[in-house]
Design an enzyme around this catalytic site. Structure first.
Site, short mmCIF file in Angstrom:
data_model
loop_
_atom_site.label_atom_id
_atom_site.label_comp_id
_atom_site.label_asym_id
_atom_site.label_seq_id
_atom_site.Cartn_x
_atom_site.Cartn_y
_atom_site.Cartn_z
N THR A 131 0.82 -1.21 0.00
CA THR A 131 0.00 0.00 0.00
C THR A 131 0.86 1.26 0.00
OG1 THR A 131 -1.46 1.28 1.45
CG2 THR A 131 -0.09 -0.33 2.52
N ASP A 132 0.28 2.35 -0.48
CA ASP A 132 0.99 3.64 -0.42
C ASP A 132 1.05 4.18 1.01
OD1 ASP A 132 -1.70 4.32 -0.09
OD2 ASP A 132 -1.70 5.94 -1.58
N GLU A 133 0.27 3.56 1.93
CA GLU A 133 0.24 4.09 3.30
C GLU A 133 1.57 3.92 4.03
OE1 GLU A 133 -3.44 3.33 5.38
OE2 GLU A 133 -4.52 3.07 3.51
N TYR A 156 -1.63 -0.50 10.98
CA TYR A 156 -1.78 -1.18 9.68
C TYR A 156 -0.59 -0.87 8.77
CZ TYR A 156 -3.21 -1.69 4.77
OH TYR A 156 -3.23 -1.97 3.43
N LYS A 160 2.43 -3.28 7.24
CA LYS A 160 2.68 -3.45 5.81
C LYS A 160 4.12 -3.02 5.49
CE LYS A 160 0.27 -4.60 2.92
NZ LYS A 160 -0.09 -5.95 2.38
P1 NAD Z 1 -9.46 -7.53 2.24
O1 NAD Z 1 -9.44 -7.25 3.71
O2 NAD Z 1 -10.69 -7.25 1.45
O3 NAD Z 1 -9.12 -9.07 1.98
C1 NAD Z 1 -8.10 -9.73 2.66
C2 NAD Z 1 -8.20 -11.21 2.34
O4 NAD Z 1 -7.11 -11.87 3.03
C3 NAD Z 1 -9.49 -11.86 2.83
O5 NAD Z 1 -9.98 -12.75 1.84
C4 NAD Z 1 -9.07 -12.63 4.07
O6 NAD Z 1 -9.86 -13.79 4.32
C5 NAD Z 1 -7.63 -12.99 3.73
N1 NAD Z 1 -6.82 -13.20 4.94
C6 NAD Z 1 -6.71 -12.35 6.00
N2 NAD Z 1 -5.91 -12.90 6.93
C7 NAD Z 1 -5.48 -14.08 6.43
C8 NAD Z 1 -4.62 -15.11 6.92
N3 NAD Z 1 -4.06 -15.02 8.14
N4 NAD Z 1 -4.37 -16.18 6.13
C9 NAD Z 1 -4.94 -16.29 4.91
N5 NAD Z 1 -5.79 -15.36 4.40
C10 NAD Z 1 -6.06 -14.28 5.16
O7 NAD Z 1 -8.20 -6.77 1.67
P2 NAD Z 1 -8.03 -5.95 0.29
O8 NAD Z 1 -8.56 -4.59 0.47
O9 NAD Z 1 -8.50 -6.79 -0.83
O10 NAD Z 1 -6.44 -5.84 0.23
C11 NAD Z 1 -5.65 -6.87 -0.35
C12 NAD Z 1 -4.19 -6.49 -0.28
O11 NAD Z 1 -3.97 -5.27 -0.99
C13 NAD Z 1 -3.68 -6.25 1.15
O12 NAD Z 1 -2.38 -6.76 1.25
C14 NAD Z 1 -3.69 -4.74 1.29
O13 NAD Z 1 -2.70 -4.32 2.21
C15 NAD Z 1 -3.35 -4.31 -0.13
N6 NAD Z 1 -3.87 -2.99 -0.54
C16 NAD Z 1 -5.19 -2.68 -0.37
C17 NAD Z 1 -5.66 -1.44 -0.80
C18 NAD Z 1 -7.12 -1.07 -0.66
O14 NAD Z 1 -7.50 0.08 -1.00
N7 NAD Z 1 -8.01 -1.97 -0.23
C19 NAD Z 1 -4.80 -0.54 -1.41
C20 NAD Z 1 -3.45 -0.90 -1.58
C21 NAD Z 1 -3.00 -2.13 -1.15
P1 TYD Z 2 -10.62 3.99 4.48
O1 TYD Z 2 -11.61 3.56 3.44
O2 TYD Z 2 -10.67 3.35 5.83
O3 TYD Z 2 -9.18 3.83 3.82
P2 TYD Z 2 -7.73 4.32 4.36
O4 TYD Z 2 -7.84 4.73 5.78
O5 TYD Z 2 -6.92 3.07 4.21
O6 TYD Z 2 -7.33 5.43 3.44
O7 TYD Z 2 -10.77 5.55 4.69
C1 TYD Z 2 -10.64 6.47 3.61
C2 TYD Z 2 -10.75 7.86 4.19
O8 TYD Z 2 -12.09 8.05 4.69
C3 TYD Z 2 -9.83 8.12 5.36
O9 TYD Z 2 -9.37 9.47 5.31
C4 TYD Z 2 -10.70 7.91 6.57
C5 TYD Z 2 -12.08 8.38 6.08
N1 TYD Z 2 -13.24 7.69 6.72
C6 TYD Z 2 -14.27 8.47 7.27
O10 TYD Z 2 -14.24 9.72 7.24
N2 TYD Z 2 -15.33 7.81 7.85
C7 TYD Z 2 -15.40 6.45 7.91
O11 TYD Z 2 -16.39 5.91 8.47
C8 TYD Z 2 -14.36 5.67 7.32
C9 TYD Z 2 -14.38 4.18 7.35
C10 TYD Z 2 -13.29 6.35 6.73
#
Ligand code: NAD
Ligand code: TYD
Length: 351
Positions: A131-133, A156, A160
């Site tokens: 992630t970019d975070e 988090y 990461k």
């Molecule tokens: P998500 O929370 O929707 O899905 C996570 C998946 O991992 C689920 O299917 C869960 O069952 C599985 N999982 C969790 N713990 C596990 C374990 N101990 N063993 C096996 N499986 C397990 O997550 P997402 O939003 O799809 O993100 C996927 C990846 O992309 C993550 O690594 C996250 O850090 C990265 N990412 C997410 C975003 C975003 O905006 N959602 C952006 C950049 C990077």
């Molecule tokens: P989120 O979807 O949790 O992603 P991330 O924290 O990984 O960027 O949140 C996106 C933005 O929205 C973040 O600035 C937090 C804000 N947010 C709210 O204002 N209210 C909410 O209920 C949630 C879940 C997020």
């Protein structure tokens, strides 16, 4: 490259990656390894579960012995690692769960891959999705590049960042052939309704308040999830070993502006008067350690791998809202049971 294990393939982004690989590469065996936590849902990929090149393995990446045995049994040539605990708010309540899955889990995969192929990594690849975070927060100006120093601010992003460092270290120390990507906020179908966009879509449908943290002037760079899956496909096949690529949407939105746009789009689709859903906006107590702004410079992946987002935000958001409106059964299923307990803990008494 024949046998590929995708971890976290029942989750949001992972399900789109699994679908793409199963449909586009019939000569690969695709294994979806997932523990099916609250965020994992096999419904997300039910359209491909009968394909001959797809198998599901229920396993927990924190279980070193099980992971090592699975790698020995199947001799995976490639790993695309997405499994993670992914929600910042949950990491604030329970940081150790994030260390276990995101740090220890990643190490278990690295070790299993290393044990399997050490001495002959030829044609093998370990792809770590991040992630970019990890870069922390930007001020009003500037963009995250691949050279931006890591400065994670939430449990988090710290977990990461730690996993990214271990991947890199295994590359340097053991010659493990890795690629790593750091992507901005995704949105799209199957997004779990604890994150901003799907949570607010669900609340608008149900006429529930829209809890905007702090003053709402926090900025995120939003990317349509299928464009992320395309980028992962490109980096997996064409990326250079030991390289990082930033992936982003060139699409910055202040939370409050995004929420207002979402309200407008949904008012039109739900046949409500314009301005109706905006009345649900409620400013609530801020998230601790809240990063002000994320924005990605994606010029490296653009120049080297010719990747760019394929849809505008307006198109992607329209598609996403339609998906949620047409899949309210999915929403109902994932928001029953444990979800309600989470929701009460997270938002009760926060106003
Ligand atoms: P998500 O929370 O929707 O899905 C996570 C998946 O991992 C689920 O299917 C869960 O069952 C599985 N999982 C969790 N713990 C596990 C374990 N101990 N063993 C096996 N499986 C397990 O997550 P997402 O939003 O799809 O993100 C996927 C990846 O992309 C993550 O690594 C996250 O850090 C990265 N990412 C997410 C975003 C975003 O905006 N959602 C952006 C950049 C990077
Ligand atoms: P989120 O979807 O949790 O992603 P991330 O924290 O990984 O960027 O949140 C996106 C933005 O929205 C973040 O600035 C937090 C804000 N947010 C709210 O204002 N209210 C909410 O209920 C949630 C879940 C997020």
């Amino acid at each position: 490259m024949k046998k590929i294990v995708i971890t976290g393939g029942a989750g949001f982004i992972g399900s789109h990656v699994v679908r793409r690989f199963v449909n586009n590469y019939p000569d690969y065996d695709i294994y979806n390894l997932d523990a099916l936590t609250y965020a994992g849902n096999l419904e997300n990929i039910k359209d491909i579960e009968d394909k001959p090149n797809y198998k599901f393995i229920k396993a927990d990446i924190t279980d070193a012995a099980a992971i090592s045995a699975l790698f020995k049994e199947h001799a995976f040539d490639g790993v695309i690692h997405l499994a993670a605990e992914s929600h910042v708010d949950r990491s604030i309540t329970d940081p150790l769960a994030f260390v276990r899955t995101n740090v220890e889990g990643t190490l278990n995969l690295l070790n299993a891959f290393k044990e399997l192929w050490a001495g002959n990594f030829n044609g093998k690849r370990f792809y770590h999705v991040s992630t970019d975070e990890v870069y922390g927060t930007l001020g009003a100006e500037g963009l995250f590049t691949e050279e931006t120093p890591y400065a994670p601010n939430s449990p988090y992003s710290a977990s990461k960042a730690a996993s990214d460092h271990f991947v890199r270290a295994y590359g340097e120390t053991y010659g493990l052939p890795y690629v790593l990507t750091n992507c901005s906020n995704n949105y799209g179908p199957n997004h779990f309704p604890e994150k901003l966009i799907p949570l607010f879509i669900n609340n608008i449908i149900n006429n529930k308040s829209l809890p905007v943290y702090g003053d709402g002037n926090y900025t995120r760079d939003w990317l349509f999830v299928i464009d992320h899956a395309v980028a992962i496909d490109k980096v997996f096949h064409e990326g250079k070993n030991h390289q990082t690529y930033n992936i982003g949407g060139f699409n910055e939105w202040k939370n409050i502006d995004l929420v207002r746009l979402l309200c407008k789009v949904m008012d039109a689709k739900l046949g409500r008067a314009e301005g109706e859903s905006e009345k649900l906006i409620t400013y609530v107590k801020d998230r601790p350690g809240h990063d002000l702004r994320y924005a990605i410079d994606a010029s490296k992946i653009n120049k080297e791998l010719n990747w760019e987002p394929s849809v505008t935000f307006e198109e992607g958001l329209n598609f996403t809202v339609d998906w949620f409106l047409n899949n309210q059964e999915w929403l109902k299923n994932v928001t029953s049971g444990a979800y309600m307990k989470y929701y009460d803990n997270q938002y009760t008494n926060r106003v």
